[in-house]
Design a protein around this motif. Structure first.
Motif, PDB file in Angstrom:
ATOM      1  N   LEU A  91      84.659  78.845  82.794  1.00 44.12           N
ATOM      2  CA  LEU A  91      86.036  78.550  83.167  1.00 44.12           C
ATOM      3  C   LEU A  91      86.970  78.509  81.961  1.00 44.12           C
ATOM      4  O   LEU A  91      88.190  78.663  82.117  1.00 44.12           O
ATOM      5  N   ARG A  96      88.286  87.391  82.779  1.00 52.06           N
ATOM      6  CA  ARG A  96      87.099  87.381  83.623  1.00 52.06           C
ATOM      7  C   ARG A  96      85.981  88.211  82.982  1.00 52.06           C
ATOM      8  O   ARG A  96      86.181  89.361  82.624  1.00 52.06           O
ATOM      9  N   GLN A 103      81.244  81.929  92.476  1.00 53.99           N
ATOM     10  CA  GLN A 103      82.319  81.194  93.137  1.00 53.99           C
ATOM     11  C   GLN A 103      81.883  79.796  93.564  1.00 53.99           C
ATOM     12  O   GLN A 103      82.721  78.944  93.818  1.00 53.99           O
ATOM     13  N   PRO A 154      94.371  85.784  88.064  1.00 49.00           N
ATOM     14  CA  PRO A 154      93.833  84.507  87.571  1.00 49.00           C
ATOM     15  C   PRO A 154      92.528  84.153  88.275  1.00 49.00           C
ATOM     16  O   PRO A 154      92.320  84.500  89.435  1.00 49.00           O
ATOM     17  N   LEU A 155      91.652  83.497  87.534  1.00 48.50           N
ATOM     18  CA  LEU A 155      90.367  83.115  88.101  1.00 48.50           C
ATOM     19  C   LEU A 155      90.569  82.119  89.244  1.00 48.50           C
ATOM     20  O   LEU A 155      91.320  81.150  89.110  1.00 48.50           O
ATOM     21  N   THR A 156      89.883  82.369  90.353  1.00 51.35           N
ATOM     22  CA  THR A 156      89.934  81.413  91.448  1.00 51.35           C
ATOM     23  C   THR A 156      89.066  80.205  91.101  1.00 51.35           C
ATOM     24  O   THR A 156      88.097  80.321  90.343  1.00 51.35           O
ATOM     25  N   PRO A 157      89.391  79.036  91.639  1.00 52.48           N
ATOM     26  CA  PRO A 157      88.587  77.846  91.320  1.00 52.48           C
ATOM     27  C   PRO A 157      87.132  78.025  91.756  1.00 52.48           C
ATOM     28  O   PRO A 157      86.840  78.632  92.788  1.00 52.48           O
ATOM     29  N   ARG A 185      88.303  69.833  84.084  1.00 47.10           N
ATOM     30  CA  ARG A 185      88.679  71.159  84.595  1.00 47.10           C
ATOM     31  C   ARG A 185      89.420  71.032  85.923  1.00 47.10           C
ATOM     32  O   ARG A 185      89.314  71.900  86.783  1.00 47.10           O
ATOM     33  N   GLY A 187      91.633  71.491  88.825  1.00 46.43           N
ATOM     34  CA  GLY A 187      92.385  72.683  89.218  1.00 46.43           C
ATOM     35  C   GLY A 187      91.529  73.928  89.215  1.00 46.43           C
ATOM     36  O   GLY A 187      91.672  74.794  90.073  1.00 46.43           O
ATOM     37  N   SER A 188      90.617  74.035  88.241  1.00 37.93           N
ATOM     38  CA  SER A 188      89.754  75.219  88.177  1.00 37.93           C
ATOM     39  C   SER A 188      88.325  74.918  88.625  1.00 37.93           C
ATOM     40  O   SER A 188      87.537  75.838  88.840  1.00 37.93           O
ATOM     41  N   LEU A 189      87.984  73.640  88.769  1.00 40.73           N
ATOM     42  CA  LEU A 189      86.657  73.239  89.239  1.00 40.73           C
ATOM     43  C   LEU A 189      86.850  72.230  90.373  1.00 40.73           C
ATOM     44  O   LEU A 189      87.391  71.146  90.168  1.00 40.73           O
ATOM     45  N   HIS A 190      86.444  72.614  91.578  1.00 39.93           N
ATOM     46  CA  HIS A 190      86.648  71.778  92.759  1.00 39.93           C
ATOM     47  C   HIS A 190      85.343  71.105  93.168  1.00 39.93           C
ATOM     48  O   HIS A 190      84.328  71.772  93.340  1.00 39.93           O
TER      49      HIS A 190
END
Length: 491
Positions: A91, A96, A103, A154-157, A185, A187-190
């Motif tokens: 991340l 990418r 994902q 942009p990278l998806t979470p 992280r 926003g980028s890690l859910h």
């Protein structure tokens, strides 16, 4: 003496590659994706944490089901940390990676276990349903494609799925590390959670709850002693769990300092959240103090028919049962439990109507410790005989007679799917003077029932008597001899 099975060529290749970790890491760029799962398993087993960290960054599948490798074991923190560090490094990259597809990092232990057997070659499936894209050959893009592609989006979470159990005390080392990474992280890690148990209320647990993507929760257990005012604070979280399928609410107490108006307001706010739960299929309410006389509020708020309804150890009045029998959508109801409800003074009509309406789908019925007596039981027998899908029936610790037991057997013997009945020791099984259970008399009762089952052609139907142990109160089963509880065994 049998010799151990020789290692397969694929396993030997992975072991050989891992002898030089630097070479193994360098090979990831050109390694065929079919070799990633067996190499990952070998690195996991051998605790090659640096290789695991780099494999997470180069993982060529949408999902990495790491939890399935852990199975019933506690996760090794070094391996757990290596996987999260690899995800964190992924991340942190501005662009990418060429082979990036990850994902979802799944840390649940009992899901997607077939993935590893498919790719290890121990099964012959062409591909797991978990990775539908992986079965398709990668299409090379020509120059024209690349020229029109433009900058990388942009990278998806990335989602991390884990089952959470929030208890007293400090979270274990692995959960603490996961929360730390999610915080860093954000926003980028859910952080996603399908099964959520809350066994203790604390500021720390509520902070963790604030990290969870609440729409990912499908199974929720609030299994701790809460005041109604504390439950009210949880209401905003419940309303965001739009994909919730199972909800267990247990041990909610009302305070003597709470006025009737305050209680009404709290209950209204709680029950209104059911309007936001369109996927709810199982509702379990245990020792919920505010339920008495207010069941209609919950029924009005249910958006879809339930498959399981369990209302246990609650105060109940006849009006509640009437509302259930008239307004509960039973078109899909498979499980119904009223264990621990005192129905002694409640007329049998509403219960009879409810069972009758649910009879086309009902599979499991639990009426333990309801104080049901002979007249009430006789009234509901015709409704029970209509439950063509019924598989288990339990009515332990109700004061009924041998005559009712025999009538029940005759009414239910035609239910082909009913294979297990847990029955209360009839009144004739007790000593007249002391009121204690007489095992000899109970054995005679069981022998009579067994003989009736044989004559009626249903020897497959198992009838077990369950009564509280006179020493500890735990349930003891008789078939016809007692299946003793631990306090007897230890003597």
């Amino acid at each position: 003496m049998s010799l151990p099975a020789p290692c397969r060529l694929l396993e030997l290749a992975c072991q050989g590659l891992l002898k030089d970790e630097a070479s193994a890491i360098a090979a990831l760029e050109s390694l065929p994706m079919e070799l990633f799962p067996p190499l990952f398993v070998a690195a996991f087993t051998g605790k090659h944490t640096e290789v695991l960290k780099m494999m997470v960054q180069a993982w060529p599948f949408p999902c990495l089901p790491l939890g399935a490798l852990m199975k019933d074991r506690q996760p090794d923190h070094e391996i757990f940390q290596a996987a999260l560090d690899g995800l964190d490094a992924l991340l942190a990259q501005a662009t990418r990676p060429r082979r990036w597809k990850l994902q979802l990092l799944n840390l649940q232990k009992k899901v997607h276990q077939e993935f590893w057997t498919v790719w290890s070659g121990t099964r012959t499936d062409a591909c797991s349903q978990l990775e539908p894209e992986a079965a398709q050959p990668m299409r090379k893009r020509g120059r024209a494609d690349r020229s029109r592609a433009g900058p990388n989006p942009p990278l998806t979470p990335v989602q991390v799925f884990v089952d959470l159990c929030l208890k007293e005390g400090i979270p274990d080392e692995s959960l603490s590390y996961l929360i730390k990474k999610v915080t860093e992280r954000r926003g980028s890690l859910h952080l996603c959670c399908k099964k959520l148990k809350i066994l203790a209320v604390s500021k720390q647990n509520m902070n963790i709850l604030n990290m969870v993507q609440l729409d990912s929760v499908q199974d929720l257990e609030l299994n701790c002693t809460w005041k109604l005012s504390t439950l009210k604070k949880f209401v905003p979280y419940l309303g965001q769990m739009g994909n919730l399928r199972r909800f267990l609410l247990s041990h909610i107490l009302t305070s003597s300092r709470t006025t009737m108006e305050q209680e009404e307001l709290c209950v209204g706010q709680v029950t209104a959240q059911f309007l936001s739960l369109p996927c709810l299929q199982e509702l379990c309410l245990d020792s919920v103090s505010f339920l008495k006389g207010r069941l209609d509020q919950i029924l009005r708020s249910l958006k879809s028919p339930l498959k399981t309804l369990s209302i246990t150890n609650c105060l109940f009045i006849e009006r509640d049962l009437r509302h259930l029998s008239r307004h509960l959508n039973v078109s899909q109801l498979k499980g119904l439990s009223f264990s621990g409800l005192n129905l002694t003074s409640v007329t049998s009509g509403p219960l009879q109507l409810l069972i009758e309406k649910a009879s086309p789908t009902l599979q499991n019925l639990d009426l333990d410790e309801c104080g049901i007596m002979d007249p009430q039981f006789m009234d509901i027998l015709p409704a029970l005989s209509q439950c063509s899908q019924l598989m288990t029936l339990s009515f332990c610790e109700n004061p009924i007679s041998m005559t009712v037991l025999e009538d029940l057997l005759r009414h239910t013997v035609g239910l082909s799917k009913l294979t297990r009945v847990l029955y209360a020791a009839p009144l004739e099984s007790y000593e007249e003077t002391s009121g204690t259970l007489h095992l000899g008399k109970l054995a005679q009762v069981h022998a009579v029932l067994k003989q009736m089952l044989q004559k009626l052609g249903r020897p497959d139907m198992v009838w077990l008597c369950a009564s509280p142990c006179p020493r500890c109160g735990d349930r003891t089963f008789y078939d016809p001899n007692p299946i003793l509880c631990p306090c007897y065994v230890s003597v």
